[in-house]
Design an enzyme around this catalytic site. Structure first.
Site, PDB file in Angstrom:
ATOM      1  CB  SER A 166      -0.908   0.015   1.239  1.00 21.01           C
ATOM      2  OG  SER A 166      -1.592   1.258   1.356  1.00 21.01           O
ATOM      3  CE1 TYR A 202      -3.847  -2.140   5.397  1.00 20.16           C
ATOM      4  CE2 TYR A 202      -3.110  -0.156   4.271  1.00 20.16           C
ATOM      5  CZ  TYR A 202      -3.698  -1.404   4.240  1.00 20.16           C
ATOM      6  OH  TYR A 202      -4.123  -1.926   3.040  1.00 20.16           O
ATOM      7  CE  LYS A 209      -1.442  -4.022   3.316  1.00 18.88           C
ATOM      8  NZ  LYS A 209      -1.702  -5.322   2.666  1.00 18.88           N
TER       9      LYS A 209
END
Length: 306
Positions: free
Chosen positions: A154, A167, A171
Site C-alpha cells: 500500500s 497499517y 505494508k
C-alpha cells in the site's frame, strides 16, 4: 497461448479472497486456467468475527463459470492455520504454484491514540500472516524448483498516510519481506513481487466522509474497481513473467506503475570523521535539498484516475 490458458495447470492460493481485490484476482486467475484456493475467514474489516459465506460465494461464482476452486477458511494470522491453507491446496489439487498475500485488516487511529490491540492485530494479519503463508509454501516451491509470490502492499507504507502507523508499517515491512524472499528463493526459480493496488474496497470504505477532502478522495476511489488489479496480478503469476522478481508495481485504474526502491540520493564524507557539530554544520545542510517531502499518498497522486 491464449489468455484463457495463461495459468493452465497452476494452483493459486489467494488470501482475503472473499471480496474486493482478492475475489477479483481469484476469479480472473480461474478464468485463465488456474485451480484456485479462495481463502477467507470472513472477518470484518477490523479483523473481528468469521463467516464462511463470502469465500464460498466466490467459489460458487468460479465453478458456475466453468472454473475449479475450493474454499479455505483458515486464518493467515497463525503459523499452523496458515500452513493449513497450503495443505488445503495440496490436498485438493496436488500442488501449489502461487501465493497471493492479499488478506488484510485496518484499525486506523492517530499515533498518540493507537492502542496495543490495534497495532498487534494489524501487524499480525498484514505482515506476520503474509510471512506465515509464504513460509508454508516455500518447501513446495523449493522442491518443485518454481513458484510465485504476490504481495498486496500500500502507498500508506510506501509513501505515508495519516492515522495508519500500524497499517503503513505492516505494508512497508511487507515490501521488505518480498524483496528478501526474492533474494533467498531466486536459486529455486521462485519469484516475489508486490502490487500497490488503488481500488474501492470494503477496507477503503472505512475512510470517514467527515471532510470535503475525504469526500472527494472517496469519490475518486469509487471509480477504481477491484477488477482493474487482476490483469497485472495474473500476468505476474504466469510463466511469461520469468525473471520479473523483487519489484514493486502499482495499479491505479488504467494506470500501471513501477515504484522506486530506496537507494542513496547524496553522500558527503570527510577524512577527519564526523562529530555531532559537523553533522549539524555540514552534513544536514548538504542533504537538505534532497530531503523527501512529508507527503501522503493523495499528495503524490492528486490527479483523477485515468
Amino acid at each position: 497461448m491464449s489468455e484463457t490458458g495463461l495459468l493452465q495447470g497452476k494452483v493459486v492460493v489467494v488470501s482475503g479472497a472473499g471480496g474486493g481485490i482478492g475475489a477479483a484476482i481469484a476469479k480472473l486467475a480461474a478464468g485463465c486456467g488456474a485451480r484456485v484456493v479462495v481463502n477467507d475467514v470472513g472477518a470484518s474489516s477490523s479483523g473481528e468475527g468469521s463467516d464462511a459465506r463470502p469465500a464460498q460465494a466466490v467459489v460458487d461464482a468460479i465453478t458456475l463459470a466453468g472454473g475449479q476452486a475450493i474454499a479455505s477458511f483458515h486464518s493467515v494470522a497463525g503459523w499452523d492455520s496458515a500452513a493449513a491453507i497450503v495443505k488445503d491446496a495440496v490436498d485438493a489439487f496436488g500442488r501449489i504454484d502461487v501465493i497471493v498475500n492479499n488478506a488484510g485488516v485496518v484499525r486506523d487511529a492517530i499515533f498518540h491514540k493507537m492502542e496495543r490491540a490495534d497495532w498487534d492485530t494489524v501487524l499480525g494479519v498484514n505482515l506476520s500472516g503474509c510471512f506465515y503463508l509464504a513460509r508454508a509454501a516455500a518447501p513446495y516451491f523449493r522442491q518443485q524448483n518454481g513458484g510465485c509470490y504476490l504481495h498486496m502492499v500500500s502507498t500508506s507504507g510506501l509513501i505515508g498516510n495519516f492515522g495508519q502507523v500500524n497499517y503503513g508499517a505492516a505494508k512497508l515491512g511487507l515490501a521488505g519481506l518480498s524483496k528478501c524472499i526474492a533474494l533467498d528463493m531466486e536459486r529455486f526459480n521462485v519469484r516475489s513481487n508486490c502490487i500497490a493496488p488503488f481500488a474501492y474496497t470494503r477496507m477503503v470504505g472505512t475512510i470517514p466522509a467527515n471532510t470535503e477532502e475525504n469526500v472527494q478522495r472517496l469519490e475518486r476511489l469509487k471509480r477504481m474497481t477491484p477488477e482493474k488489479i487482476g490483469p497485472l496480478a495474473v500476468a505476474l503469476m504466469s510463466d511469461a513473467a520469468q525473471g520479473v522478481t523483487g519489484q514493486i508495481f502499482g495499479v491505479r485504474n488504467n494506470e500501471l506503475m513501477l515504484f522506486s526502491q530506496p537507494r542513496p540520493l547524496r553522500t558527503v564524507h570527510t577524512t577527519e570523521g564526523w562529530t555531532p557539530q559537523t553533522c549539524i554544520d555540514v552534513a544536514l545542510p548538504a542533504f537538505r535539498a534532497s530531503f523527501a517531502n512529508l507527503d501522503r499518498s493523495q499528495d503524490v497522486f492528486p490527479w483523477d484516475p485515468i
